[in-house]
Motif scaffolding. Structure first.
Motif, PDB file in Angstrom:
ATOM      1  N   ILE A   1      45.914  36.782  31.207  1.00 47.21           N
ATOM      2  CA  ILE A   1      46.302  37.068  32.592  1.00 47.21           C
ATOM      3  C   ILE A   1      46.301  35.771  33.398  1.00 47.21           C
ATOM      4  N   TRP A   2      45.287  34.948  33.217  1.00 54.94           N
ATOM      5  CA  TRP A   2      45.196  33.678  33.941  1.00 54.94           C
ATOM      6  C   TRP A   2      46.373  32.766  33.586  1.00 54.94           C
ATOM      7  N   GLU A   3      46.712  32.727  32.297  1.00 55.55           N
ATOM      8  CA  GLU A   3      47.814  31.874  31.856  1.00 55.55           C
ATOM      9  C   GLU A   3      49.157  32.351  32.395  1.00 55.55           C
TER      10      GLU A   3
ATOM     11  N   GLN B   1      49.686  34.105  35.251  1.00 58.70           N
ATOM     12  CA  GLN B   1      49.475  34.591  36.608  1.00 58.70           C
ATOM     13  C   GLN B   1      50.690  34.496  37.521  1.00 58.70           C
ATOM     14  N   HIS B   2      51.625  33.619  37.249  1.00 55.82           N
ATOM     15  CA  HIS B   2      52.794  33.492  38.111  1.00 55.82           C
ATOM     16  C   HIS B   2      53.795  34.617  37.890  1.00 55.82           C
ATOM     17  N   PHE B   3      53.660  35.354  36.780  1.00 52.19           N
ATOM     18  CA  PHE B   3      54.618  36.385  36.422  1.00 52.19           C
ATOM     19  C   PHE B   3      54.040  37.790  36.568  1.00 52.19           C
ATOM     20  N   ILE B   4      52.964  37.949  37.278  1.00 49.62           N
ATOM     21  CA  ILE B   4      52.259  39.229  37.324  1.00 49.62           C
ATOM     22  C   ILE B   4      52.487  39.935  38.653  1.00 49.62           C
ATOM     23  N   ASP B   5      52.864  41.201  38.559  1.00 47.61           N
ATOM     24  CA  ASP B   5      52.965  42.064  39.735  1.00 47.61           C
ATOM     25  C   ASP B   5      51.562  42.599  39.994  1.00 47.61           C
ATOM     26  N   GLU B   6      50.951  42.159  41.062  1.00 48.13           N
ATOM     27  CA  GLU B   6      49.541  42.485  41.311  1.00 48.13           C
ATOM     28  C   GLU B   6      49.288  43.977  41.509  1.00 48.13           C
TER      29      GLU B   6
ATOM     30  N   MET C   1      48.377  33.794  42.306  1.00 45.19           N
ATOM     31  CA  MET C   1      47.041  34.345  42.235  1.00 45.19           C
ATOM     32  C   MET C   1      46.058  33.177  42.376  1.00 45.19           C
ATOM     33  N   THR C   2      45.181  33.283  43.341  1.00 45.72           N
ATOM     34  CA  THR C   2      44.182  32.237  43.552  1.00 45.72           C
ATOM     35  C   THR C   2      42.987  32.477  42.649  1.00 45.72           C
ATOM     36  N   LYS C   3      42.109  31.470  42.604  1.00 44.08           N
ATOM     37  CA  LYS C   3      40.888  31.634  41.808  1.00 44.08           C
ATOM     38  C   LYS C   3      40.066  32.806  42.328  1.00 44.08           C
ATOM     39  N   GLY C   4      40.028  32.950  43.650  1.00 43.95           N
ATOM     40  CA  GLY C   4      39.287  34.064  44.252  1.00 43.95           C
ATOM     41  C   GLY C   4      39.868  35.414  43.859  1.00 43.95           C
ATOM     42  N   ASP C   5      41.209  35.513  43.870  1.00 43.30           N
ATOM     43  CA  ASP C   5      41.873  36.760  43.463  1.00 43.30           C
ATOM     44  C   ASP C   5      41.577  37.072  41.997  1.00 43.30           C
ATOM     45  N   PHE C   6      41.613  36.029  41.165  1.00 45.93           N
ATOM     46  CA  PHE C   6      41.344  36.221  39.739  1.00 45.93           C
ATOM     47  C   PHE C   6      39.902  36.658  39.521  1.00 45.93           C
ATOM     48  N   LYS C   7      38.970  36.023  40.233  1.00 46.73           N
ATOM     49  CA  LYS C   7      37.555  36.395  40.111  1.00 46.73           C
ATOM     50  C   LYS C   7      37.355  37.857  40.517  1.00 46.73           C
TER      51      LYS C   7
ATOM     52  N   LEU D   1      33.010  42.131  19.489  1.00 42.22           N
ATOM     53  CA  LEU D   1      34.466  42.087  19.389  1.00 42.22           C
ATOM     54  C   LEU D   1      35.097  42.541  20.700  1.00 42.22           C
ATOM     55  N   ALA D   2      34.573  43.613  21.279  1.00 37.44           N
ATOM     56  CA  ALA D   2      35.104  44.119  22.544  1.00 37.44           C
ATOM     57  C   ALA D   2      35.000  43.062  23.637  1.00 37.44           C
ATOM     58  N   THR D   3      33.868  42.369  23.707  1.00 38.28           N
ATOM     59  CA  THR D   3      33.678  41.321  24.709  1.00 38.28           C
ATOM     60  C   THR D   3      34.644  40.169  24.472  1.00 38.28           C
ATOM     61  N   ASP D   4      34.790  39.751  23.222  1.00 39.40           N
ATOM     62  CA  ASP D   4      35.696  38.643  22.898  1.00 39.40           C
ATOM     63  C   ASP D   4      37.139  38.965  23.272  1.00 39.40           C
ATOM     64  N   ILE D   5      37.597  40.145  22.910  1.00 38.87           N
ATOM     65  CA  ILE D   5      38.984  40.512  23.198  1.00 38.87           C
ATOM     66  C   ILE D   5      39.182  40.705  24.700  1.00 38.87           C
ATOM     67  N   ALA D   6      38.189  41.266  25.387  1.00 39.39           N
ATOM     68  CA  ALA D   6      38.294  41.420  26.840  1.00 39.39           C
ATOM     69  C   ALA D   6      38.411  40.050  27.508  1.00 39.39           C
ATOM     70  N   GLN D   7      37.624  39.089  27.063  1.00 38.80           N
ATOM     71  CA  GLN D   7      37.715  37.735  27.621  1.00 38.80           C
ATOM     72  C   GLN D   7      39.083  37.122  27.337  1.00 38.80           C
ATOM     73  N   GLU D   8      39.581  37.326  26.133  1.00 42.66           N
ATOM     74  CA  GLU D   8      40.901  36.796  25.786  1.00 42.66           C
ATOM     75  C   GLU D   8      41.991  37.465  26.627  1.00 42.66           C
ATOM     76  N   THR D   9      41.809  38.742  26.937  1.00 44.07           N
ATOM     77  CA  THR D   9      42.756  39.455  27.795  1.00 44.07           C
ATOM     78  C   THR D   9      42.850  38.789  29.163  1.00 44.07           C
ATOM     79  N   PHE D  10      41.705  38.477  29.737  1.00 53.55           N
ATOM     80  CA  PHE D  10      41.711  37.843  31.052  1.00 53.55           C
ATOM     81  C   PHE D  10      42.232  36.407  30.985  1.00 53.55           C
ATOM     82  N   LEU D  11      42.034  35.748  29.866  1.00 50.64           N
ATOM     83  CA  LEU D  11      42.605  34.417  29.682  1.00 50.64           C
ATOM     84  C   LEU D  11      44.134  34.504  29.706  1.00 50.64           C
TER      85      LEU D  11
END
Length: 163
Positions: free
Chosen positions: A42-44, A46-51, A1-7, A30-40
């Motif tokens: 995913i970023w961490e 990213q090599h194991f994710i079926d897009e 997953m590239t930075k562009g794909d993640f964005k 709280l919703a914003t914080d957990i949503a951001q952590e969720t995407f973090l």
């Protein structure tokens, strides 16, 4: 997953994940914080994710993080604690009726079981289809239909009692 794909993934799904978490918690921050952590997460990972299945994974991670947060904090749930819809009325009598209706509705939402409340709010507030809700919550469409039916019956019964 590239930075562009993640964005692109972030731009397409962040608001939905945050809304889902808000419906569960009633707390925007709280919703914003957990949503951001969720995407973090995913970023961490990213090599194991079926897009093709990443959307379901987003909601699974968000749900797990939310559950973990409440297990650790052991806080009680207060829906709409910080949420105040805009009130418009032309007379003091209408304002009073609106306030009473809003209080009854909010109390009913607070008493409603969490799974029903989540499906109800995702459908009515976010205007998601049952298929979209099923994918986000990780249940079948039939389960979403049943939860919605139970939520509507709960509200109907609760609001009739409070009249």
């Amino acid at each position: 997953m590239t930075k562009g794909d993640f964005k692109k993934l972030f731009d397409e799904h962040f608001e939905q994940v945050r809304s889902y978490l808000f419906f569960r918690s009633g707390d925007t921050e709280l919703a914003t914080d957990i949503a951001q952590e969720t995407f973090l997460k995913i970023w961490e990972k990213q090599h194991f994710i079926d897009e093709t299945r990443v959307k379901g994974l987003l909601f699974k991670i968000a749900n797990d993080l939310f559950a973990s947060y409440y297990r650790k904090e052991k806080r009680s749930f207060e829906f709409f604690k910080h949420y105040k819809p805009e009130e418009k009325s032309s007379t003091p009598e209408e304002a009073l009726v609106f306030t009473q209706m809003k209080e009854n509705y909010n109390q009913a939402l607070e008493r409603m079981p969490e799974k029903q409340r989540t499906v109800f709010l995702m459908s009515r507030v976010d205007q998601l289809t049952y298929n979209e809700i099923a994918e986000m919550v990780g249940v079948s469409v039939k389960a979403v239909e049943k939860r919605m039916k139970l939520a509507l019956n709960f509200l109907r019964t609760s609001l009739r009692v409070n009249e």
